[in-house]
Design a protein around this motif. Structure first.
Motif, mmCIF file in Angstrom:
data_model
loop_
_atom_site.group_PDB
_atom_site.id
_atom_site.type_symbol
_atom_site.label_atom_id
_atom_site.label_comp_id
_atom_site.label_asym_id
_atom_site.label_seq_id
_atom_site.Cartn_x
_atom_site.Cartn_y
_atom_site.Cartn_z
ATOM 1 N N SER A 50 0.830 -1.213 0.000
ATOM 2 C CA SER A 50 0.000 0.000 0.000
ATOM 3 C C SER A 50 0.857 1.251 0.000
ATOM 4 O O SER A 50 1.799 1.365 0.787
ATOM 5 N N CYS A 51 0.507 2.188 -0.863
ATOM 6 C CA CYS A 51 1.234 3.465 -0.909
ATOM 7 C C CYS A 51 0.917 4.347 0.289
ATOM 8 O O CYS A 51 1.681 5.246 0.609
ATOM 9 N N ALA A 52 -0.190 4.110 0.933
ATOM 10 C CA ALA A 52 -0.568 4.928 2.082
ATOM 11 C C ALA A 52 0.095 4.440 3.368
ATOM 12 O O ALA A 52 0.130 5.164 4.358
ATOM 13 N N ASP A 53 0.637 3.229 3.353
ATOM 14 C CA ASP A 53 1.232 2.653 4.555
ATOM 15 C C ASP A 53 2.751 2.648 4.464
ATOM 16 O O ASP A 53 3.328 2.594 3.379
ATOM 17 N N TYR A 54 3.380 2.678 5.621
ATOM 18 C CA TYR A 54 4.836 2.559 5.707
ATOM 19 C C TYR A 54 5.173 1.975 7.071
ATOM 20 O O TYR A 54 4.301 1.843 7.943
ATOM 21 N N TYR B 271 2.502 2.294 9.988
ATOM 22 C CA TYR B 271 1.907 3.627 10.006
ATOM 23 C C TYR B 271 1.070 3.812 8.748
ATOM 24 O O TYR B 271 1.361 3.216 7.706
ATOM 25 N N THR B 272 0.077 4.644 8.838
ATOM 26 C CA THR B 272 -0.731 5.011 7.685
ATOM 27 C C THR B 272 -0.700 6.525 7.554
ATOM 28 O O THR B 272 -0.976 7.242 8.521
ATOM 29 N N CYS B 273 -0.362 6.987 6.362
ATOM 30 C CA CYS B 273 -0.329 8.432 6.117
ATOM 31 C C CYS B 273 -1.728 9.022 6.277
ATOM 32 O O CYS B 273 -2.733 8.328 6.105
ATOM 33 N N ALA B 274 -1.768 10.289 6.560
ATOM 34 C CA ALA B 274 -3.045 10.991 6.688
ATOM 35 C C ALA B 274 -3.785 10.974 5.349
ATOM 36 O O ALA B 274 -3.186 10.802 4.290
ATOM 37 N N GLU B 275 -5.085 11.163 5.410
ATOM 38 C CA GLU B 275 -5.907 11.156 4.200
ATOM 39 C C GLU B 275 -5.378 12.181 3.193
ATOM 40 O O GLU B 275 -5.026 13.297 3.549
ATOM 41 N N GLY B 276 -5.302 11.750 1.936
ATOM 42 C CA GLY B 276 -4.821 12.630 0.873
ATOM 43 C C GLY B 276 -3.323 12.585 0.668
ATOM 44 O O GLY B 276 -2.791 13.266 -0.198
ATOM 45 N N THR B 277 -2.635 11.785 1.496
ATOM 46 C CA THR B 277 -1.182 11.676 1.370
ATOM 47 C C THR B 277 -0.775 10.220 1.192
ATOM 48 O O THR B 277 -1.515 9.307 1.570
ATOM 49 N N LEU B 278 0.415 10.030 0.615
ATOM 50 C CA LEU B 278 0.983 8.699 0.393
ATOM 51 C C LEU B 278 2.449 8.713 0.800
ATOM 52 O O LEU B 278 3.103 9.755 0.789
#
Length: 124
Positions: A38-42, A53-60
């Motif tokens: 997932s691009c939203a997770d790191y 971690y998961t990026c905030a909405e609208g971010t990757l």
């Protein structure tokens, strides 16, 4: 997480969620790593312990921080999206199979009706 925004000339704080993830194998004992799905997770690793971690909405996630999604080049579908795609593919395959079975049933009825007609039997 603070992100510098050049247009604003300052940093903004983006909230990210974190969860301990024993399934992720840290490539190095310490550091930040992109999620394989997932691009939203790191992942943040410390002492070979991974935190997801998961990026905030609208971010990757982009190399070493969360960026606005239109600034990130990412071709990952994401874990949940991938599961949804698999489910959709299975449903489509099931629908195709049902359509083929229905077409075969109709073909058999037509063949049967043609057969009855040739032999002079009454068709209802």
């Amino acid at each position: 997480m603070l992100i510098y925004v050049p247009l604003l000339g300052c940093c903004i704080l983006l909230a990210a969620t974190q969860v301990l993830d024993p399934d992720f194998d840290c490539p190095e004992p310490t550091g930040w790593f992109a999620s394989p799905t997932s691009c939203a997770d790191y992942y943040g690793c410390s002492g070979d312990v991974a935190w997801k971690y998961t990026c905030a909405e609208g971010t990757l996630w982009d190399v070493d921080n969360c960026q606005w999604s239109d600034l990130v080049n990412c071709d990952k579908d994401g874990g949940e999206d991938e599961e949804e795609e698999q489910e959709e593919e299975q449903e489509e395959e099931q629908e195709e199979q049902e359509e083929e079975e229905e077409e075969e049933r109709i073909r058999r009825v037509v063949v049967n009706q043609n057969h009855q007609c040739r032999w002079g039997n009454r068709i209802n």
